[in-house]
Design a protein around this motif. Structure first.
Motif, PDB file in Angstrom:
ATOM      1  N   SER A   1       0.846  -1.178   0.000  1.00  0.00           N
ATOM      2  CA  SER A   1       0.000   0.000   0.000  1.00  0.00           C
ATOM      3  C   SER A   1       0.891   1.241   0.000  1.00  0.00           C
ATOM      4  O   SER A   1       2.027   1.201   0.491  1.00  0.00           O
ATOM      5  CB  SER A   1      -0.876  -0.028   1.256  1.00  0.00           C
ATOM      6  N   ASP A   2       0.384   2.340  -0.523  1.00  0.00           N
ATOM      7  CA  ASP A   2       1.151   3.588  -0.511  1.00  0.00           C
ATOM      8  C   ASP A   2       1.474   4.040   0.918  1.00  0.00           C
ATOM      9  O   ASP A   2       2.486   4.694   1.141  1.00  0.00           O
ATOM     10  CB  ASP A   2       0.383   4.702  -1.219  1.00  0.00           C
TER      11      ASP A   2
ATOM     12  N   TYR B   1       2.115   1.977   3.446  1.00  0.00           N
ATOM     13  CA  TYR B   1       2.723   0.846   4.149  1.00  0.00           C
ATOM     14  C   TYR B   1       3.746   1.328   5.174  1.00  0.00           C
ATOM     15  O   TYR B   1       4.581   2.166   4.888  1.00  0.00           O
ATOM     16  CB  TYR B   1       3.425  -0.079   3.145  1.00  0.00           C
TER      17      TYR B   1
END
Length: 82
Positions: free
Chosen positions: A42-43, A45
């Motif tokens: 995920s962006d 993360y």
């Protein structure tokens, strides 16, 4: 526990299949995180561990690269599922 990771919702993908796909990536097997496709993350993360973290993916990859595990162990091949 997987339901907790997905905000109480059932994941829209097969978690075990995705884990097996991820662990079959050459970058995973050689512990070269920069070679693992970014679409697994995920962006937003963030890695959190008992000693390390919080650290985002970019910094985690940079730290992993500095360690040079792929140079120290050029034949490293993690066999997660077998």
């Amino acid at each position: 526990l997987d339901v907790l990771k997905f905000d109480g919702q059932k994941p829209k993908f097969d978690v075990l299949k995705k884990a097996m796909q991820y662990t079959s990536e050459p970058g995973y097997k050689s512990f070269t995180l920069k070679d693992i496709p970014t679409d697994y993350y995920s962006d937003d993360y963030i890695f959190r561990g008992p000693v390390v973290g919080p650290i985002n993916r970019r910094d985690l990859v940079q730290t992993n690269t500095w360690f040079g595990l792929n140079e120290a162990f050029p034949d490293l091949d993690r066999q997660t599922f077998g």
